[in-house]
Design a protein around this motif. Structure first.
Motif, PDB file in Angstrom:
ATOM      1  N   GLU A 122       6.289  -4.535  -8.786  1.00 46.79           N
ATOM      2  CA  GLU A 122       5.556  -3.864  -9.864  1.00 46.79           C
ATOM      3  C   GLU A 122       5.471  -2.364  -9.606  1.00 46.79           C
ATOM      4  O   GLU A 122       5.657  -1.546 -10.532  1.00 46.79           O
ATOM      5  CB  GLU A 122       4.150  -4.458  -9.965  1.00 46.79           C
ATOM      6  N   SER A 123       5.219  -1.985  -8.363  1.00 45.86           N
ATOM      7  CA  SER A 123       5.158  -0.553  -8.031  1.00 45.86           C
ATOM      8  C   SER A 123       6.512   0.119  -8.227  1.00 45.86           C
ATOM      9  O   SER A 123       6.601   1.220  -8.787  1.00 45.86           O
ATOM     10  CB  SER A 123       4.687  -0.371  -6.584  1.00 45.86           C
ATOM     11  N   LEU A 124       7.578  -0.535  -7.796  1.00 45.59           N
ATOM     12  CA  LEU A 124       8.911   0.051  -7.955  1.00 45.59           C
ATOM     13  C   LEU A 124       9.273   0.214  -9.430  1.00 45.59           C
ATOM     14  O   LEU A 124       9.822   1.248  -9.838  1.00 45.59           O
ATOM     15  CB  LEU A 124       9.948  -0.820  -7.247  1.00 45.59           C
ATOM     16  N   LEU A 125       8.967  -0.817 -10.237  1.00 48.66           N
ATOM     17  CA  LEU A 125       9.318  -0.757 -11.658  1.00 48.66           C
ATOM     18  C   LEU A 125       8.491   0.278 -12.415  1.00 48.66           C
ATOM     19  O   LEU A 125       8.912   0.760 -13.480  1.00 48.66           O
ATOM     20  CB  LEU A 125       9.133  -2.131 -12.292  1.00 48.66           C
ATOM     21  N   SER A 126       7.314   0.597 -11.919  1.00 52.67           N
ATOM     22  CA  SER A 126       6.470   1.582 -12.613  1.00 52.67           C
ATOM     23  C   SER A 126       6.809   3.008 -12.229  1.00 52.67           C
ATOM     24  O   SER A 126       6.243   3.949 -12.806  1.00 52.67           O
ATOM     25  CB  SER A 126       4.998   1.309 -12.310  1.00 52.67           C
ATOM     26  N   MET A 127       7.718   3.200 -11.284  1.00 55.24           N
ATOM     27  CA  MET A 127       8.065   4.559 -10.858  1.00 55.24           C
ATOM     28  C   MET A 127       8.630   5.408 -11.993  1.00 55.24           C
ATOM     29  O   MET A 127       8.265   6.591 -12.127  1.00 55.24           O
ATOM     30  CB  MET A 127       9.043   4.503  -9.680  1.00 55.24           C
TER      31      MET A 127
ATOM     32  N   ALA B 226       7.100   9.038 -13.169  1.00 55.05           N
ATOM     33  CA  ALA B 226       7.964  10.214 -13.167  1.00 55.05           C
ATOM     34  C   ALA B 226       7.967  10.898 -14.530  1.00 55.05           C
ATOM     35  O   ALA B 226       7.902  12.125 -14.628  1.00 55.05           O
ATOM     36  CB  ALA B 226       9.395   9.812 -12.774  1.00 55.05           C
ATOM     37  N   CYS B 227       8.022  10.092 -15.592  1.00 48.52           N
ATOM     38  CA  CYS B 227       7.990  10.651 -16.948  1.00 48.52           C
ATOM     39  C   CYS B 227       6.650  11.324 -17.222  1.00 48.52           C
ATOM     40  O   CYS B 227       6.591  12.393 -17.830  1.00 48.52           O
ATOM     41  CB  CYS B 227       8.277   9.547 -17.949  1.00 48.52           C
ATOM     42  N   LYS B 228       5.560  10.702 -16.764  1.00 45.48           N
ATOM     43  CA  LYS B 228       4.235  11.258 -17.005  1.00 45.48           C
ATOM     44  C   LYS B 228       4.068  12.597 -16.302  1.00 45.48           C
ATOM     45  O   LYS B 228       3.458  13.529 -16.838  1.00 45.48           O
ATOM     46  CB  LYS B 228       3.170  10.275 -16.527  1.00 45.48           C
ATOM     47  N   ASP B 229       4.632  12.710 -15.099  1.00 44.23           N
ATOM     48  CA  ASP B 229       4.495  13.949 -14.343  1.00 44.23           C
ATOM     49  C   ASP B 229       5.630  14.931 -14.616  1.00 44.23           C
ATOM     50  O   ASP B 229       5.685  15.999 -13.976  1.00 44.23           O
ATOM     51  CB  ASP B 229       4.444  13.636 -12.837  1.00 44.23           C
ATOM     52  N   GLY B 230       6.558  14.569 -15.518  1.00 44.44           N
ATOM     53  CA  GLY B 230       7.638  15.483 -15.890  1.00 44.44           C
ATOM     54  C   GLY B 230       8.699  15.651 -14.830  1.00 44.44           C
ATOM     55  O   GLY B 230       9.349  16.698 -14.758  1.00 44.44           O
TER      56      GLY B 230
ATOM     57  N   SER C 232       0.835  -1.213   0.000  1.00 48.57           N
ATOM     58  CA  SER C 232       0.000   0.000   0.000  1.00 48.57           C
ATOM     59  C   SER C 232       0.862   1.252   0.000  1.00 48.57           C
ATOM     60  O   SER C 232       0.569   2.229  -0.704  1.00 48.57           O
ATOM     61  CB  SER C 232      -0.920  -0.003   1.225  1.00 48.57           C
ATOM     62  N   ALA C 233       1.929   1.239   0.785  1.00 48.11           N
ATOM     63  CA  ALA C 233       2.811   2.406   0.843  1.00 48.11           C
ATOM     64  C   ALA C 233       3.469   2.679  -0.506  1.00 48.11           C
ATOM     65  O   ALA C 233       3.515   3.832  -0.975  1.00 48.11           O
ATOM     66  CB  ALA C 233       3.872   2.191   1.923  1.00 48.11           C
ATOM     67  N   LEU C 234       3.977   1.649  -1.163  1.00 42.38           N
ATOM     68  CA  LEU C 234       4.623   1.835  -2.465  1.00 42.38           C
ATOM     69  C   LEU C 234       3.630   2.295  -3.529  1.00 42.38           C
ATOM     70  O   LEU C 234       3.975   3.121  -4.386  1.00 42.38           O
ATOM     71  CB  LEU C 234       5.287   0.535  -2.906  1.00 42.38           C
ATOM     72  N   ARG C 235       2.409   1.746  -3.486  1.00 47.24           N
ATOM     73  CA  ARG C 235       1.411   2.167  -4.464  1.00 47.24           C
ATOM     74  C   ARG C 235       1.131   3.664  -4.352  1.00 47.24           C
ATOM     75  O   ARG C 235       0.991   4.357  -5.366  1.00 47.24           O
ATOM     76  CB  ARG C 235       0.130   1.356  -4.258  1.00 47.24           C
ATOM     77  N   THR C 236       1.098   4.190  -3.136  1.00 45.82           N
ATOM     78  CA  THR C 236       0.880   5.627  -2.952  1.00 45.82           C
ATOM     79  C   THR C 236       2.094   6.421  -3.403  1.00 45.82           C
ATOM     80  O   THR C 236       1.966   7.446  -4.103  1.00 45.82           O
ATOM     81  CB  THR C 236       0.574   5.916  -1.476  1.00 45.82           C
ATOM     82  N   LEU C 237       3.298   5.990  -3.045  1.00 46.08           N
ATOM     83  CA  LEU C 237       4.507   6.723  -3.429  1.00 46.08           C
ATOM     84  C   LEU C 237       4.668   6.790  -4.940  1.00 46.08           C
ATOM     85  O   LEU C 237       5.130   7.804  -5.482  1.00 46.08           O
ATOM     86  CB  LEU C 237       5.734   6.063  -2.802  1.00 46.08           C
ATOM     87  N   VAL C 238       4.305   5.735  -5.627  1.00 49.91           N
ATOM     88  CA  VAL C 238       4.438   5.707  -7.084  1.00 49.91           C
ATOM     89  C   VAL C 238       3.325   6.500  -7.749  1.00 49.91           C
ATOM     90  O   VAL C 238       3.576   7.296  -8.654  1.00 49.91           O
ATOM     91  CB  VAL C 238       4.449   4.247  -7.578  1.00 49.91           C
ATOM     92  N   SER C 239       2.073   6.291  -7.321  1.00 48.64           N
ATOM     93  CA  SER C 239       0.944   6.976  -7.952  1.00 48.64           C
ATOM     94  C   SER C 239       1.000   8.477  -7.737  1.00 48.64           C
ATOM     95  O   SER C 239       0.578   9.246  -8.607  1.00 48.64           O
ATOM     96  CB  SER C 239      -0.376   6.426  -7.403  1.00 48.64           C
ATOM     97  N   ALA C 240       1.526   8.906  -6.599  1.00 44.49           N
ATOM     98  CA  ALA C 240       1.608  10.341  -6.298  1.00 44.49           C
ATOM     99  C   ALA C 240       3.011  10.873  -6.512  1.00 44.49           C
ATOM    100  O   ALA C 240       3.398  11.876  -5.886  1.00 44.49           O
ATOM    101  CB  ALA C 240       1.159  10.584  -4.857  1.00 44.49           C
ATOM    102  N   PHE C 241       3.799  10.207  -7.389  1.00 46.79           N
ATOM    103  CA  PHE C 241       5.201  10.590  -7.566  1.00 46.79           C
ATOM    104  C   PHE C 241       5.308  12.046  -8.017  1.00 46.79           C
ATOM    105  O   PHE C 241       4.614  12.487  -8.934  1.00 46.79           O
ATOM    106  CB  PHE C 241       5.872   9.682  -8.584  1.00 46.79           C
ATOM    107  N   SER C 242       6.190  12.759  -7.356  1.00 42.61           N
ATOM    108  CA  SER C 242       6.340  14.198  -7.600  1.00 42.61           C
ATOM    109  C   SER C 242       7.759  14.596  -7.207  1.00 42.61           C
ATOM    110  O   SER C 242       8.506  13.802  -6.622  1.00 42.61           O
ATOM    111  CB  SER C 242       5.312  14.970  -6.771  1.00 42.61           C
ATOM    112  N   PRO C 243       8.168  15.823  -7.514  1.00 44.32           N
ATOM    113  CA  PRO C 243       9.490  16.285  -7.061  1.00 44.32           C
ATOM    114  C   PRO C 243       9.668  16.178  -5.554  1.00 44.32           C
ATOM    115  O   PRO C 243      10.775  15.954  -5.077  1.00 44.32           O
ATOM    116  CB  PRO C 243       9.516  17.741  -7.532  1.00 44.32           C
TER     117      PRO C 243
END
Length: 1516
Positions: free
Chosen positions: A746-751, A755-759, A675-686
């Motif tokens: 899967e969450s780590l690999l999708s980071m 990141a690319c999507k959010d620039g 759950s923690a990784l899913r949030t960190l990846v989905s809300a990835f930001s600077p």
């Protein structure tokens, strides 16, 4: 049931002393109840035994012959005379009287003796047991309606006692005779013959029960709830159910009407009890699709009839608010038990519909159940828990915002005072937290209890947002959240359950807000879209106007408690780091007993409780953080993200476990980590990137080759693999840990993608992972695929897809092949492991299949040719594609998804197509079931399925193929769309834009085209000329030529010779019009592209006057369309070449070719020779005059005009270029065209028109001939008699006995081919113009007359001597029987043999048995669907229609006098003649039988009947 039952003899003297001399069991009601049960028992012997006893009890078995007196015949005749009966009713009366039950009572007269009804009952019952279906239908409705009429009148007259002649004891049941009728219906509903079951159900539902109210009231509820509803569950009653999306049937409509009438006779309390019992049937038995729909419709119908108590509604104030005393009084009056019980059983009906996957079907069932609930249940009078349980049973997509039932369920909830439900909902958090635990005791829970609480809270949150219509109404909930959130860390250990349930409430609100937010966005995106699946007014005001304000209010409250939540989560998670301090303990028996399931933890109750609190707290922090981040709040979420990243690092840095308990704690930690990784990846930001740099890389800088997340992933894999290798975990617990491993990975690999999507850019680093790390992950994946559990399939395949994508992205700007890092050897291991994984999955889920295709067949791997072909054979990718498509021949969804993905990757990599010609051919010729409800359901309900399908390679033409995704045409349409796009690339060859892909596209198109042409010419099935319409060969031919048409643009100068050679071979062969239209379209486009070939190839063919008419028709169509669509610079040349050889075909003796040519020539002349006025003195060349007159004739002739009008502008709409495109080939898929998407061809329309005209002409000629013959007989009777006598003497003089030409069956002669007569005309006219000319020529030949003095006379007499009997065998389908009948008809000179398909005469087996009989006996094609019309037409022409069938009124063959003009109908081999045909017959005959076997072969029966007809005609 015993058979030795004593029934005393009926005494002739009354018993004056009142004492019973003997015990008579007939006076006991239990005896008659036992009789009823025995008559409907499953055992046939017991039914016969019960019937025998019943006859004895009623006195109809020789014991009491005088018990049943007959009605007066005059009254019966009077009743019959006063009725005007239809033909079917007359047949019913005739059949019923032949069985002895045709007597009707005159209800207007007194009824001194009503016991005739028992005769009718017994005979109807015996009819069900013994007779055929046509007898049941003939007598059933007629007699049952009479019995109902009698029972109703008898009941209303009050005469329910024992009549004078009633058998002793019968008075016990005389007043409940409708119950005995239910015995007949119950026996009929469970009959072995499905036709009988249909007939009885149709009869029962066709009764107008409003006219028999007393009978309906007397029907027992056990019959309605038992046999009747079980009968409705029988699929035979719902023939068209589900057809074209209509989930109803005549039986369902009739059942709803019956239930509506039946329940109206019950009182209010009994009505509710009946509705409860009716709804509970879904719990007691299994229902099919149609049966469950019938049950839901009946429930809704019954509920609508129930009178709802309006007392509660009338007492509620108009403003919807009640004080405390009013509420208490209000709730006391509500029917708590009734409403709760009914909702409980209705819930099971909704649950049952979920096993049927079509969303439209489930929607209809759910709509009916909701309608029933709203009719009889007052929502405010039901306990909240039951109400929540019932509403949550409905699929979310139906009741959520924008759902089709959203507004209906809100209207039901708002039907009660809103504050009643709303107050209960607002008070739910307090009751939820404070329930189920007493203070002072240690709190423990397990996963099952936690899941139950979560489910309860989710139900509450869903209904809360349904009912709440104003943000102020949620203030109570928000204040409760804030108050308890601040004190969450101050709870004592004994109050941990308060914090856990509080967190569950928070999670339910967050999840519901996310669901609501997604649905609202979806609804808003659908505004203005025509295809939106729901009306726009289903969006309620809360979600449409004040949604943003509501979100902000929740956001403020969540942010206010976020710090306390993080503090509580840190405290709770300390249990994970104490694994080294916790020793193994003996587990209690309650835990040891649950160790079989994969989710049961091997921990003590106290540790399990602490673990669940920690997991829930991490989930709460992660969910709230993610939702707040998605709301783009300006508030800082550093505290949440810091905690989540620290939790990740702390989990990976924890010391290794040394016990089973420690291993279990690690599993729990990784569950929380997901759950923690899913949030960190989905809300990835600077912000999150800065946390990573600050916490991980400040003290340990990266090396030159190392990337940002390398060490993290390596540590993660090492940690989990170490735990798995220690051996502390059982197999099921290992599977759980592996599942969490791949979800986290899967969450780590999708980071990087997020990141690319959010620039977000990485400082000083280009990538997140190095190739070495990705290689280690890939090796781990390949080694784990074969043994993966089903829960781990999706995470593993997604991780594989991400790894391959990262490999490719790291080489986009380099010259290195994208598949470096995945060599051929590794790829072989991958495809084999993946295939083992796919085969081992028990269920073919859409999500798993799509993930398998998108990961193993990754687009980045297709550019490497070594993946497709090697020196030793096929490469790993080609092997995998072959395996998938081979399995796809058995799994329609697999081949459809494979077609979607493969066509996309082939379009991106045209150079690989040359390796997949065989697979392209398989996809093109593939056909399977038309509709996969599971597929449709998963695409509608399953988010994983939607996501994975969207990640497959893009379809070449998504707009076209989307409509076919769940049809048998999808694979073919996808391949056609692929080559349409490739043709665009191929056209660039030779231009400056050309590249290697363009050349590869052209070569692949030509290669595939030649492969298909070779198949249609040489393959056994595709080259076959004799095949049935709609057969498998017919379908394959259509599929092949549809694809060849789509490849027209690939015909180039270097292969055009091969193409046209194969094309002409196929055009000369026999093919059905549905196939020929594609050959013609392909040929037209080829000759339009290469106009120089027209004069060289087409003109010689058109001048071949010995060509087949079918082939000439095709070439005329090709030539006409070349003239109509050719370019202007070659049109005149084509006109000079093609029109002269076409014009002579206007005089062809072949009617279809002649009519077809007239139609096309008219179109050509209309376009190329517009009508012009003639000058008086103008000198017009002879050729022009001829063409002008020809055009005028074709324009003004009535028959030609009729032919053109019947085509409905087909030629005007036909465009050969559009017809060769995928959209043109497959655009005609409408509901009526379900056969391979094939439209009706022009030739088929012409043939239908000409056949109709010819049929009308023959009918007219036959009528005129009959009139002429009748007139001649009246005027010239004497002279005709003299001519016949003279002719007879002549025959005798020549050595022939009288009538020899008619009956000499042994003398054979051979006619010329053109001497064969038309079947129908010769049967009436007895002469043909061609035959007359032949006779005259032979008479003029004196030498022939001298050598064969009787040849001419013999031939003439044989032509005129066919007997006027037509044998109808359209119901037969076995070739030996049809061939034998053809031979018999020829031997006995029948006028014709009618069969369903005339093409059967070309079958080798037919010809072997018939020994050329089909050449001499006229064969008439009469399909089964046209049989009624054919027989009616023959009756109008003066024929008698006789059926060879055993009925109650059949006449023995030797006693029946055949009319001269006879049509003899033969039945099917097993079923005989259908009921609807029997009603048309003028008579039925049967062959007397003396042996044990009760049937003859149909060919033998027909031969015997035909001989009897011949014998009678000879005797005349």
């Amino acid at each position: 049931m015993g058979t030795c039952v004593y029934f005393p003899e009926k005494s002739g003297h009354g018993d004056t002393d009142g004492e019973d001399r003997e015990f008579d069991i007939r006076g006991e009601k239990e005896f008659w109840d036992e009789m009823k049960r025995g008559l409907v028992d499953k055992e046939g012997f017991l039914r016969k035994q019960s019937l025998h006893i019943l006859k004895i009890a009623l006195g109809t078995n020789g014991v009491d012959q005088n018990c049943f007196g007959g009605l007066d015949k005059n009254s019966c005749d009077k009743q019959s005379d006063t009725r005007s009966l239809t033909k079917r009713e007359q047949w019913a009366v005739k059949e019923a009287r032949s069985l002895g039950i045709g007597k009707e009572c005159n209800l207007s007269e007194s009824l001194p003796d009503s016991r005739w009804k028992w005769e009718a009952f017994l005979l109807l019952y015996e009819m069900l047991e013994e007779y055929g279906t046509h007898l049941v239908e003939a007598a059933w409705n007629h007699q049952v309606s009479s019995l109902l009429h009698f029972c109703g009148s008898h009941y209303n007259s009050g005469n329910s006692g024992n009549s004078g002649n009633e058998a002793p004891g019968c008075n016990v049941v005389s007043g409940e005779f409708p119950n005995w009728l239910s015995v007949l219906w119950e026996r009929g509903f469970s009959h072995d013959n499905p036709q009988v079951r249909c007939l009885i159900m149709e009869s029962f539902l066709s009764i107008h029960w409003e006219n028999y109210g007393s009978c309906a009231k007397a029907l027992p509820q056990s019959f309605v709830l038992g046999p009747f509803m079980q009968g409705l569950n029988d699929p035979v009653h719902h023939k068209n159910f589900g057809l074209k999306g209509a989930y109803s049937s005549v039986a369902i409509e009739g059942a709803t009407k019956f239930l509506y009438q039946y329940i109206g006779h019950l009182n209010a309390r009994t009505q509710m009890e009946f509705l409860r019992n009716l709804s509970s049937l879904a719990k007691q038995q299994s229902f099919g699709r149609a049966g469950l729909m019938a049950l839901s419709e009946c429930i809704a119908s019954a509920a609508c009839r129930i009178v709802v108590d309006e007392k509660c509604k009338s007492e509620s104030p108009e403003n919807g608010s009640l004080d405390k005393d009013q509420v208490e009084h209000f709730e006391e009056d509500l029917p708590h038990s009734d409403g709760a019980d009914i909702l409980d059983v209705l819930r099971y009906v909704v649950e049952s519909c979920k096993q049927h996957f079509n969303p439209n079907y489930r929607l209809q069932v759910c709509g009916k159940i909701l309608e029933a609930a709203a009719s009889v249940v007052y929502s405010g009078a039901v306990p909240l828990e039951m109400l929540l349980h019932f509403i949550s049973t409905f699929p979310r997509e139906f009741i959520d915002v924008g759902g089709p039932l959203h507004m209906k369920i809100k209207e039901w909830l708002f039907g009660s005072p809103r504050t009643v439900i709303l107050n209960s909902l607002l008070d739910f958090p307090r009751r939820f937290i404070n329930s189920c635990h007493s203070l002072g005791t240690a709190f423990t829970c397990d996963d099952e209890e936690l899941a139950a609480w979560e489910y309860e809270a989710r139900r509450w949150a869903m209904v809360l947002f349904l009912v709440a219509n104003d943000e102020n109404q949620l203030e109570t909930v928000l204040m409760f959240i804030k108050t308890h959130g601040i004190d969450i860390c101050n709870q004592s250990n004994n109050s941990n359950w308060l914090a856990l349930k509080y967190l569950i409430l928070l999670l339910s609100l967050i999840l519901e807000l996310q669901e609501l937010q997604g649905k609202t966005a979806e609804v808003n995106s659908n505004f203005g879209i025509k295809s939106t699946p729901f009306p726009l007014d289903t969006v309620d005001p809360l979600n449409n106007r004040n949604t943003l304000e509501e979100y902000r209010k929740f956001l403020c409250f969540f942010l206010s408690i976020l710090e306390d939540l993080v503090a509580y989560a840190k405290m709770s998670c300390s249990i994970f780091w104490s694994s080294c301090e916790v020793a193994d303990v003996d587990l209690p028996g309650s835990v040891r007993g649950k160790l079989g399931g994969p989710s049961q933890r091997r921990l003590s109750s106290s540790i399990t409780t602490a673990v669940l609190q920690a997991i829930t707290s991490v989930k709460a922090v992660a969910s709230i953080s993610l939702w707040c981040a998605q709301m783009r709040t300006e508030a800082s979420l550093n505290i949440c993200f810091d905690f989540l990243w620290d939790f990740l690092r702390r989990t990976l840095s924890a010391s290794a476990c040394n016990s089973k308990t420690g291993a279990e704690l690690y599993i729990a930690a990784y569950e929380a980590l997901a759950s923690a990784l899913r949030t960190l990846v989905s809300a990835f930001s600077p912000l999150i990137l800065n946390i990573i740099w600050r916490k991980d890389l400040t003290h340990v800088p990266l090396s030159e080759e190392e990337q940002l997340l390398d060490s993290l992933v390596i540590t993660f894999l090492h940690k989990i693999n170490t735990i798995l290798g220690l051996g502390f975990l059982t197999r099921t617990r290992r599977a759980v840990l592996i599942n969490w491993k791949w979800r986290c990975l899967e969450s780590l690999l999708s980071m990087p993608y997020h990141a690319c999507k959010d620039g977000v850019q990485v400082k000083g680093r280009e990538f997140f992972f190095s190739d070495d790390v990705l290689g280690q992950i890939l090796v781990d994946l390949v080694g784990s695929l074969e043994n993966a559990a089903e829960d781990s399939v999706l995470p593993m395949l997604r991780s594989l897809r991400l790894v391959l994508g990262l490999f490719a992205s790291s080489r986009l700007d380099s010259a290195v092949s994208p598949s470096v890092g995945v060599d051929t050897q590794m790829m072989w291991q991958l495809v084999r492991s993946s295939w083992v994984l796919h085969v081992s999955c028990k269920k073919r889920r859409v999500a798993a299949i799509s993930a398998l295709l998108s990961s193993v067949l990754h687009p980045s791997l297709f550019k490497d040719e070594s993946m497709h072909v090697t020196e030793s054979g096929c490469g790993p990718l080609k092997w995998f594609v072959e395996m998938v498509l081979e399995e796809g021949t058995k799994s329609p969804r697999t081949i459809r998804l494979a077609a979607l993905h493969l066509t996309g990757v082939w379009l991106s990599n045209p150079t690989t197509l040359k390796y997949y010609i065989k697979e392209l051919k398989l996809l093109s010729l593939h056909g399977s079931v038309a509709f996969d409800e599971d597929f449709e359901s998963e695409m509608t309900d399953n988010n994983d399925a939607k996501l994975e399908v969207s990640l497959l390679a893009n379809s070449p033409d998504a707009e076209l193929t989307e409509a076919f995704i769940n049809t048998e045409l999808y694979a073919r349409v996808s391949v056609a769309a692929l080559f349409c796009k490739l043709a665009d690339l191929a056209e660039k060859v030779g231009s400056t834009e050309a590249n290697a892909d363009c050349r590869a596209a052209l070569d692949a198109g030509k290669l595939f085209l030649l492969e298909l042409l070779d198949a249609v010419v040489n393959e056994k099935d595709l080259a076959k000329e004799l095949y049935k319409k709609y057969s498998a060969i017919h379908r394959r031919k259509i599929r092949a030529w549809q694809m060849i048409c789509a490849l027209t643009r690939f015909v180039s100068l270097d292969i055009v010779g091969q193409v046209t050679g194969s094309l002409h071979i196929c055009l000369y062969r026999n093919n059905l019009p549905a196939v020929r239209q594609y050959l013609e379209t392909f040929a037209i486009n080829v000759y339009l592209k290469f106009p120089s070939l027209v004069a060289e190839q087409l003109v010689p063919i058109l001048r071949d006057h010995n060509a087949r008419p079918q082939a000439l028709s095709s070439y005329v169509f090709i030539a006409a369309n070349i003239l109509l669509h050719a370019f202007n610079d070659v049109q005149l040349r084509h006109l000079e070449d093609l029109l002269p050889p076409i014009i002579p075909l206007l005089t062809s003796h072949h009617h279809s070719l002649r009519g077809f040519t007239q139609l096309l020539v008219y179109k050509v002349l209309q376009k190329l020779f517009p009508a012009a006025g003639r000058g008086a003195s103008e000198c017009v060349p002879l050729e022009k005059k001829c063409f002008e007159d020809l055009q005028e004739y074709l324009t003004n002739n009535h028959d030609c005009a009729r032919l053109r009008s019947s085509m409905e502008g087909y030629l005007d709409a036909y465009d050969p270029k559009v017809s060769a495109t995928p959209s043109g080939i497959f655009v005609n898929r409408v509901e009526e065209l379900e056969f391979e998407c094939v439209p009706m061809s022009l030739m088929e329309q012409v043939l239908d028109f000409l056949n109709d005209v010819r049929g009308d002409l023959r009918c007219s000629m036959a009528k005129d001939l009959v009139a002429i013959k009748n007139e001649s007989l009246r005027i010239d009777e004497d002279s005709n008699h003299q001519e016949v006598s003279s002719s007879t003497n002549n025959d005798f003089f020549l050595g022939q006995p009288p009538g020899d030409a008619l009956t000499n069956f042994q003398k054979k002669f051979t006619l010329a081919k053109h001497d064969k007569q038309d079947a129908l005309v010769s049967s009436f006219l007895c002469l043909d113009e061609t035959n007359k000319l032949l006779s005259e020529m032979e008479q003029e030949d004196h030498l022939v007359n001298y050598m064969f003095p009787t040849r001419i006379e013999t031939m003439d007499k044989n032509r005129a001597s066919r007997q006027n009997i037509i044998l109808v065998a359209s119901l037969l389908d076995r070739i030996p029987n049809l061939a034998g009948l053809a031979r018999t008809c020829e031997v006995f000179k029948a006028s014709g043999l009618a069969i369903a398909d005339a093409n059967i005469t070309r079958d080798k087996q037919f010809q072997l048995i018939s020994v050329t009989a089909e050449k001499w006996v006229p064969i008439i094609e009469v399909p089964v669907r046209s049989l009624k019309g054919f027989l009616d037409k023959k009756k109008r022409e003066g024929f008698s229609v006789v059926g060879l069938e055993q009925t109650a009124n059949s006449v023995p063959l030797d006693q029946y006098a055949f009319p001269t003009n006879t049509v003899l109908v033969l039945g099917r081999e097993k079923e005989g003649i259908p009921v609807d045909i029997i009603h048309i017959l003028d008579a039925c005959i049967e062959i007397p039988q003396l042996g044990v076997v009760r049937s003859l072969n149909v060919h033998v029966s027909g031969a015997i009947a035909l001989w009897e007809y011949t014998r009678q005609q000879r005797s005349k």
